[in-house]
Design a protein around this motif. Structure first.
Motif, PDB file in Angstrom:
ATOM      1  N   GLN A 150       0.850  -1.190   0.000  1.00 35.52           N
ATOM      2  CA  GLN A 150       0.000   0.000   0.000  1.00 35.52           C
ATOM      3  C   GLN A 150       0.885   1.240   0.000  1.00 35.52           C
ATOM      4  O   GLN A 150       1.722   1.416   0.884  1.00 35.52           O
ATOM      5  CB  GLN A 150      -0.894  -0.010   1.239  1.00 35.52           C
ATOM      6  CG  GLN A 150      -1.902   1.125   1.225  1.00 35.52           C
ATOM      7  CD  GLN A 150      -2.889   1.049   2.367  1.00 35.52           C
ATOM      8  OE1 GLN A 150      -3.108  -0.007   2.961  1.00 35.52           O
ATOM      9  NE2 GLN A 150      -3.481   2.180   2.680  1.00 35.52           N
ATOM     10  N   GLU A 151       0.751   2.077  -1.010  1.00 38.11           N
ATOM     11  CA  GLU A 151       1.560   3.286  -1.084  1.00 38.11           C
ATOM     12  C   GLU A 151       0.895   4.288  -2.010  1.00 38.11           C
ATOM     13  O   GLU A 151      -0.049   3.965  -2.725  1.00 38.11           O
ATOM     14  CB  GLU A 151       2.988   2.967  -1.563  1.00 38.11           C
ATOM     15  CG  GLU A 151       3.050   2.350  -2.935  1.00 38.11           C
ATOM     16  CD  GLU A 151       4.462   1.885  -3.303  1.00 38.11           C
ATOM     17  OE1 GLU A 151       5.433   2.432  -2.767  1.00 38.11           O
ATOM     18  OE2 GLU A 151       4.576   0.976  -4.141  1.00 38.11           O
ATOM     19  N   THR A 152       1.398   5.510  -1.961  1.00 37.61           N
ATOM     20  CA  THR A 152       0.906   6.560  -2.841  1.00 37.61           C
ATOM     21  C   THR A 152       1.887   6.724  -3.987  1.00 37.61           C
ATOM     22  O   THR A 152       3.097   6.763  -3.767  1.00 37.61           O
ATOM     23  CB  THR A 152       0.761   7.879  -2.065  1.00 37.61           C
ATOM     24  OG1 THR A 152      -0.094   7.638  -0.948  1.00 37.61           O
ATOM     25  CG2 THR A 152       0.150   8.962  -2.919  1.00 37.61           C
ATOM     26  N   LEU A 153       1.353   6.809  -5.198  1.00 38.15           N
ATOM     27  CA  LEU A 153       2.202   6.857  -6.386  1.00 38.15           C
ATOM     28  C   LEU A 153       1.881   8.088  -7.224  1.00 38.15           C
ATOM     29  O   LEU A 153       0.752   8.573  -7.228  1.00 38.15           O
ATOM     30  CB  LEU A 153       1.955   5.602  -7.238  1.00 38.15           C
ATOM     31  CG  LEU A 153       2.154   4.260  -6.536  1.00 38.15           C
ATOM     32  CD1 LEU A 153       1.380   3.165  -7.263  1.00 38.15           C
ATOM     33  CD2 LEU A 153       3.627   3.904  -6.468  1.00 38.15           C
ATOM     34  N   ASP A 154       2.891   8.569  -7.915  1.00 38.95           N
ATOM     35  CA  ASP A 154       2.699   9.639  -8.891  1.00 38.95           C
ATOM     36  C   ASP A 154       2.789   9.037 -10.277  1.00 38.95           C
ATOM     37  O   ASP A 154       3.634   8.175 -10.520  1.00 38.95           O
ATOM     38  CB  ASP A 154       3.818  10.686  -8.760  1.00 38.95           C
ATOM     39  CG  ASP A 154       3.535  11.670  -7.642  1.00 38.95           C
ATOM     40  OD1 ASP A 154       2.356  12.022  -7.457  1.00 38.95           O
ATOM     41  OD2 ASP A 154       4.496  12.070  -6.961  1.00 38.95           O
ATOM     42  N   TYR A 155       1.972   9.542 -11.181  1.00 36.92           N
ATOM     43  CA  TYR A 155       2.092   9.102 -12.574  1.00 36.92           C
ATOM     44  C   TYR A 155       3.005  10.072 -13.317  1.00 36.92           C
ATOM     45  O   TYR A 155       2.800  11.293 -13.278  1.00 36.92           O
ATOM     46  CB  TYR A 155       0.715   9.053 -13.236  1.00 36.92           C
ATOM     47  CG  TYR A 155       0.785   8.729 -14.709  1.00 36.92           C
ATOM     48  CD1 TYR A 155       1.350   7.538 -15.139  1.00 36.92           C
ATOM     49  CD2 TYR A 155       0.310   9.618 -15.665  1.00 36.92           C
ATOM     50  CE1 TYR A 155       1.440   7.237 -16.492  1.00 36.92           C
ATOM     51  CE2 TYR A 155       0.391   9.327 -17.018  1.00 36.92           C
ATOM     52  CZ  TYR A 155       0.959   8.134 -17.428  1.00 36.92           C
ATOM     53  OH  TYR A 155       1.045   7.856 -18.765  1.00 36.92           O
ATOM     54  N   GLU A 156       4.038   9.537 -13.960  1.00 37.68           N
ATOM     55  CA  GLU A 156       4.953  10.360 -14.757  1.00 37.68           C
ATOM     56  C   GLU A 156       4.569  10.221 -16.216  1.00 37.68           C
ATOM     57  O   GLU A 156       4.724   9.157 -16.805  1.00 37.68           O
ATOM     58  CB  GLU A 156       6.402   9.867 -14.577  1.00 37.68           C
ATOM     59  CG  GLU A 156       6.865   9.747 -13.139  1.00 37.68           C
ATOM     60  CD  GLU A 156       7.328  11.080 -12.570  1.00 37.68           C
ATOM     61  OE1 GLU A 156       7.377  12.074 -13.331  1.00 37.68           O
ATOM     62  OE2 GLU A 156       7.615  11.132 -11.357  1.00 37.68           O
TER      63      GLU A 156
END
Ligand SMILES: [Zn+2]
Length: 472
Positions: free
Chosen positions: A253-259
């Motif tokens: 479980q984590e927060t991700l950024d879309y590049e």
């Protein structure tokens, strides 16, 4: 290899376009010189007290009706505690376990039936200020030289909508968001523009094997600022999770950024649990207890929603799903279509003209007189193509009258066209011989010659008939 099923839920933030902020009288809205729209309340001076914005509460209830939610008889503002420079109080006033709108659903029509998406809740909160990271390539804090904070946005009313994990593809998520956006715009409560950040969406993404009960660990995908990026970001994360499971790994479980550039996702931070925010009721605000008659008045103020209107158009005007969807691209275009269609014009013809010719002109449908436009569409076969296009381009003019253009009629008189047709055939003996030898596609060549000579004013049907007769 197992067959994987995407499980997607969305969290959407919508900035309401009220004149003033959520808990103070400062001007709200996009723009303004940085830090000019502030006061002791939204800058969190000690002793300053919040006063809820009544319009923001009413608009949230209205949105709740549009999302088919139950409107709570009692909603409570909570403090969500966290430290960040965009949050001068050290907490955000939000709603926690007693939100304003609960347990709704939103139906997205499609060519193959409806997709129903459960709505967990829609609650009201205040927006954080805006941090601007200066220097560095990405505009993010990593690699920047320093950061500025603009408190103009701090305290703006924000509605957070949380869906059930009911979406099963990136494309469904995109279509849901597009229809939700249009619904919000038509409710008149927000401009909901992703480029301006007045509409923001995060996606909770997981996968499971088809038929598997329950859900696997999900990740939260942030930093997507267009509908296409949201779809692409979800696709990228689905790929990553499937690869992880299939190679024997585990999704955490984590927060991700879309590049966007690399079309990949990168971790941001481990997700806080609700406990980390130490929610507790805001002691400076009483609970919101909307009166039943107000709730009912707001329900009556909700207009026909675009999703329902698409289905009505399909049925009432016997249009394809695609046509009905395009015509409902905005409330104004839909309204113009109805004015034209109800004026007795063939519904399919009217939809073709509006979807293709009219939309291409870029004219604001709200400014067009539907009755005059109907007259023009009715007579379109009798006027030259150029004239018709020019008329559409000028249709938003308050002085627009169809008859101005209808005077410019096509030449349909056989006696007038016959000598011209004969002359063109006489001048092109080679093509005539080829046509008679079986190259019937050359008919278009002859029609083109007649059109050229008459500057497009010859009635194509009459010209076709004449040519066929003469070439027989
Ligand atoms: Zn203020």
């Amino acid at each position: 290899m197992p067959e994987w099923e995407p499980v997607i839920g969305l969290e959407i933030h919508v900035q309401l376009k009220t004149h003033t902020k959520m808990f103070c009288g400062c001007e709200s809205g996009f723009g303004g010189e940085p830090n000019t729209r502030t006061c002791p309340v939204c800058l969190a001076f000690p002793g300053a007290l919040p006063v809820p914005n009544e319009t923001a509460v009413e608009w949230t209830i209205k949105l709740g009706h549009a999302l088919n939610c139950r409107i709570a008889e009692r909603a409570v503002f909570h403090r969500k505690n966290y430290f960040y420079p965009d949050n001068p109080k050290g907490y955000q006033i939000s709603q926690y376990d007693e939100p304003l709108c609960i347990a709704g659903s939103f139906v997205v029509p499609g060519p193959e039936g409806d997709t129903e998406v459960g709505i967990v809740r829609a609650h009201l909160e205040e927006d954080a200020a805006k941090t601007i990271h200066v220097g560095g390539e990405t505009g993010r804090i990593v690699g920047s030289a320093h950061s500025n904070v603009d408190f103009n946005r701090g305290g703006t009313p924000l509605v957070e909508i949380v869906t059930q994990p009911d979406l099963r593809s990136a494309d469904d998520a995109k279509r849901f968001l597009q229809l939700l956006r249009q619904t919000i715009v038509e409710l008149g409560i927000s401009d909901a523009e992703m480029e301006k950040g007045t509409l923001r969406a995060d996606a909770n993404v997981s996968v499971r094997e088809v038929g598997e009960p329950g859900y696997r660990t999900r990740t939260e995908l942030k930093n997507m600022n267009s509908f296409n990026h949201i779809a692409r970001g979800i696709e990228a994360e689905l790929r990553r999770q499937i690869e992880t499971w299939e190679s024997g790994g585990e999704v955490v479980q984590e927060t991700l950024d879309y590049e966007v550039k690399s079309d990949t996702v990168t971790p941001r931070r481990r997700k806080e649990e609700a406990d980390d925010y130490r929610y507790f009721p805001e002691p400076d605000l009483v609970p919101v207890e909307p009166e039943a008659d107000v709730v009912e008045r707001l329900r009556a103020e909700v207009p026909e929603l675009p999703g329902l209107r698409i289905r009505r158009f399909e049925e009432q005007y016997e249009l394809s799903y695609y046509d009905a969807e395009v015509l409902n691209g905005s409330a104004a275009l839909a309204a113009l279509y109805e004015q034209v269609a109800l004026d007795g014009i063939d519904a399919k013809a009217a939809s073709n003209v509006l979807m293709n010719d009219f939309v291409a002109t870029g004219v604001d449908p709200a400014a067009v007189n539907g009755a005059e436009l109907a007259k023009l569409i009715e007579a379109r076969a009798t006027i030259p193509r150029d004239t018709f296009t020019r008329a559409l381009t000028e249709s938003a003019d308050p002085e627009f009258r169809a008859e101005t253009y209808l005077a410019d009629t096509l030449v349909a008189d056989t006696a007038e066209l016959e000598p011209l047709v004969e002359r063109i055939l006489a001048n092109n003996p080679g093509q005539v011989a080829a046509y008679k030898g079986g190259k019937e596609g050359l008919l278009g060549f002859f029609v083109g010659q007649v059109m050229k000579e008459t500057q497009g004013k010859a009635d194509p049907k009459v010209v076709n008939d004449l040519l066929r007769k003469k070439l027989a």
